[in-house]
Design a protein around this motif. Structure first.
Motif, PDB file in Angstrom:
ATOM      1  N   VAL A 147      57.819  78.956   7.473  1.00  0.00           N
ATOM      2  CA  VAL A 147      57.673  77.587   6.976  1.00  0.00           C
ATOM      3  C   VAL A 147      58.713  76.719   7.683  1.00  0.00           C
ATOM      4  O   VAL A 147      59.869  77.106   7.832  1.00  0.00           O
ATOM      5  CB  VAL A 147      57.855  77.539   5.444  1.00  0.00           C
ATOM      6  CG1 VAL A 147      57.826  76.109   4.937  1.00  0.00           C
ATOM      7  CG2 VAL A 147      56.775  78.379   4.764  1.00  0.00           C
ATOM      8  N   TYR A 148      58.297  75.530   8.095  1.00  0.00           N
ATOM      9  CA  TYR A 148      59.150  74.626   8.863  1.00  0.00           C
ATOM     10  C   TYR A 148      59.794  73.559   7.977  1.00  0.00           C
ATOM     11  O   TYR A 148      59.567  73.532   6.774  1.00  0.00           O
ATOM     12  CB  TYR A 148      58.322  74.012  10.007  1.00  0.00           C
ATOM     13  CG  TYR A 148      57.961  75.091  11.010  1.00  0.00           C
ATOM     14  CD1 TYR A 148      58.832  75.427  12.035  1.00  0.00           C
ATOM     15  CD2 TYR A 148      56.796  75.843  10.870  1.00  0.00           C
ATOM     16  CE1 TYR A 148      58.546  76.459  12.922  1.00  0.00           C
ATOM     17  CE2 TYR A 148      56.493  76.872  11.752  1.00  0.00           C
ATOM     18  CZ  TYR A 148      57.375  77.174  12.767  1.00  0.00           C
ATOM     19  OH  TYR A 148      57.097  78.196  13.634  1.00  0.00           O
TER      20      TYR A 148
ATOM     21  N   PRO B 243      53.623  75.578   7.149  1.00  0.00           N
ATOM     22  CA  PRO B 243      53.616  76.455   8.324  1.00  0.00           C
ATOM     23  C   PRO B 243      53.057  75.773   9.574  1.00  0.00           C
ATOM     24  O   PRO B 243      52.933  76.414  10.614  1.00  0.00           O
ATOM     25  CB  PRO B 243      52.717  77.626   7.889  1.00  0.00           C
ATOM     26  CG  PRO B 243      51.893  77.122   6.783  1.00  0.00           C
ATOM     27  CD  PRO B 243      52.643  75.984   6.141  1.00  0.00           C
ATOM     28  N   ARG B 244      52.747  74.489   9.456  1.00  0.00           N
ATOM     29  CA  ARG B 244      52.212  73.705  10.572  1.00  0.00           C
ATOM     30  C   ARG B 244      50.883  74.285  11.067  1.00  0.00           C
ATOM     31  O   ARG B 244      50.632  74.357  12.276  1.00  0.00           O
ATOM     32  CB  ARG B 244      53.223  73.592  11.708  1.00  0.00           C
ATOM     33  CG  ARG B 244      54.603  73.070  11.333  1.00  0.00           C
ATOM     34  CD  ARG B 244      54.690  71.616  11.245  1.00  0.00           C
ATOM     35  NE  ARG B 244      54.192  71.059  12.518  1.00  0.00           N
ATOM     36  CZ  ARG B 244      54.063  69.791  12.747  1.00  0.00           C
ATOM     37  NH1 ARG B 244      54.390  68.937  11.824  1.00  0.00           N
ATOM     38  NH2 ARG B 244      53.609  69.345  13.892  1.00  0.00           N
ATOM     39  N   THR B 245      50.063  74.707  10.118  1.00  0.00           N
ATOM     40  CA  THR B 245      48.762  75.296  10.432  1.00  0.00           C
ATOM     41  C   THR B 245      47.634  74.507   9.789  1.00  0.00           C
ATOM     42  O   THR B 245      47.858  73.708   8.871  1.00  0.00           O
ATOM     43  CB  THR B 245      48.669  76.748   9.913  1.00  0.00           C
ATOM     44  OG1 THR B 245      48.931  76.755   8.506  1.00  0.00           O
ATOM     45  CG2 THR B 245      49.623  77.666  10.637  1.00  0.00           C
ATOM     46  N   GLN B 246      46.441  74.779  10.284  1.00  0.00           N
ATOM     47  CA  GLN B 246      45.206  74.325   9.660  1.00  0.00           C
ATOM     48  C   GLN B 246      44.263  75.519   9.654  1.00  0.00           C
ATOM     49  O   GLN B 246      43.910  76.034  10.720  1.00  0.00           O
ATOM     50  CB  GLN B 246      44.557  73.179  10.440  1.00  0.00           C
ATOM     51  CG  GLN B 246      45.330  71.885  10.383  1.00  0.00           C
ATOM     52  CD  GLN B 246      45.301  71.258   9.013  1.00  0.00           C
ATOM     53  OE1 GLN B 246      44.249  70.886   8.503  1.00  0.00           O
ATOM     54  NE2 GLN B 246      46.463  71.131   8.393  1.00  0.00           N
TER      55      GLN B 246
ATOM     56  N   ALA C 261      50.207  73.777  15.487  1.00  0.00           N
ATOM     57  CA  ALA C 261      50.858  72.871  16.434  1.00  0.00           C
ATOM     58  C   ALA C 261      52.279  72.625  15.972  1.00  0.00           C
ATOM     59  O   ALA C 261      52.551  72.487  14.780  1.00  0.00           O
ATOM     60  CB  ALA C 261      50.113  71.547  16.536  1.00  0.00           C
ATOM     61  N   LEU C 262      53.182  72.612  16.930  1.00  0.00           N
ATOM     62  CA  LEU C 262      54.597  72.306  16.707  1.00  0.00           C
ATOM     63  C   LEU C 262      55.038  71.377  17.828  1.00  0.00           C
ATOM     64  O   LEU C 262      54.341  71.270  18.849  1.00  0.00           O
ATOM     65  CB  LEU C 262      55.429  73.591  16.744  1.00  0.00           C
ATOM     66  CG  LEU C 262      55.149  74.598  15.640  1.00  0.00           C
ATOM     67  CD1 LEU C 262      55.619  75.983  16.037  1.00  0.00           C
ATOM     68  CD2 LEU C 262      55.833  74.142  14.368  1.00  0.00           C
ATOM     69  N   PRO C 263      56.193  70.742  17.703  1.00  0.00           N
ATOM     70  CA  PRO C 263      56.631  69.878  18.796  1.00  0.00           C
ATOM     71  C   PRO C 263      56.638  70.598  20.158  1.00  0.00           C
ATOM     72  O   PRO C 263      56.284  70.007  21.172  1.00  0.00           O
ATOM     73  CB  PRO C 263      58.039  69.454  18.376  1.00  0.00           C
ATOM     74  CG  PRO C 263      57.987  69.489  16.876  1.00  0.00           C
ATOM     75  CD  PRO C 263      57.095  70.664  16.549  1.00  0.00           C
TER      76      PRO C 263
END
Length: 157
Positions: free
Chosen positions: A69-70, A75-78, A106-108
């Motif tokens: 987890v960010y 979790p920056r998911t779909q 997706a993350l930076p």
């Protein structure tokens, strides 16, 4: 063309309630709401890549221990759930469902990409007029870069 007559106050058809439970699972995972997952799966057994886990508290802990987890709490998911097929036995108060899942992330530093694909096999029961998950079996058969999603994969890098 067939239509489904609907008037205010009509109950939601059972297959639609089951579809909504499947969609709710994806929302909770993508929101990082593992406590909510524990409530959703409180009466269920979850089988993924490890040993089956039963009950809300154990399932919540498994997600906390497994998923990264960010800072935004997610979790920056779909999780995209498709090809949903639901079979309801109204008299028995049971249902089964099959569906596909594609996980995007997706993350930076990570462009949007699919990181996993597979299938869900679910069982549901109606108790006291409410539908509940009783089993979720996840079979991931396409795996991409999950090193930013799963703690075990990150530790192996």
């Amino acid at each position: 063309m067939s239509t489904f007559p609907c008037t205010p106050g009509d109950p939601v058809p059972s297959h639609r309630v089951v579809e909504n439970l499947i969609a709710r699972y994806a929302e909770l995972v993508d929101d990082g709401d593992f406590a909510g997952l524990g409530v959703l799966l409180a009466d269920a057994t979850f089988t993924g890549s490890g040993e089956p886990v039963s009950g809300g508290d154990a399932i919540e802990k498994m997600f906390h221990d497994t998923v990264i987890v960010y800072a935004d709490g997610t979790p920056r998911t779909q999780h995209v759930t498709t090809n949903v097929a639901v079979e309801v036995d109204e008299q028995a108060g049971t249902a089964v469902a099959r569906s596909y899942v594609t996980v995007l992330q997706a993350l930076p530093e990570l462009p949007l990409q699919p990181i996993a694909g597979g299938r869900y096999h679910d069982r549901f029961e109606r108790r006291d007029g409410q539908w509940h998950f009783v089993e979720r079996r996840v079979r991931i058969n396409l795996v991409g870069d999950v090193s930013r999603h799963l703690r075990q994969a990150a530790a192996q890098q």
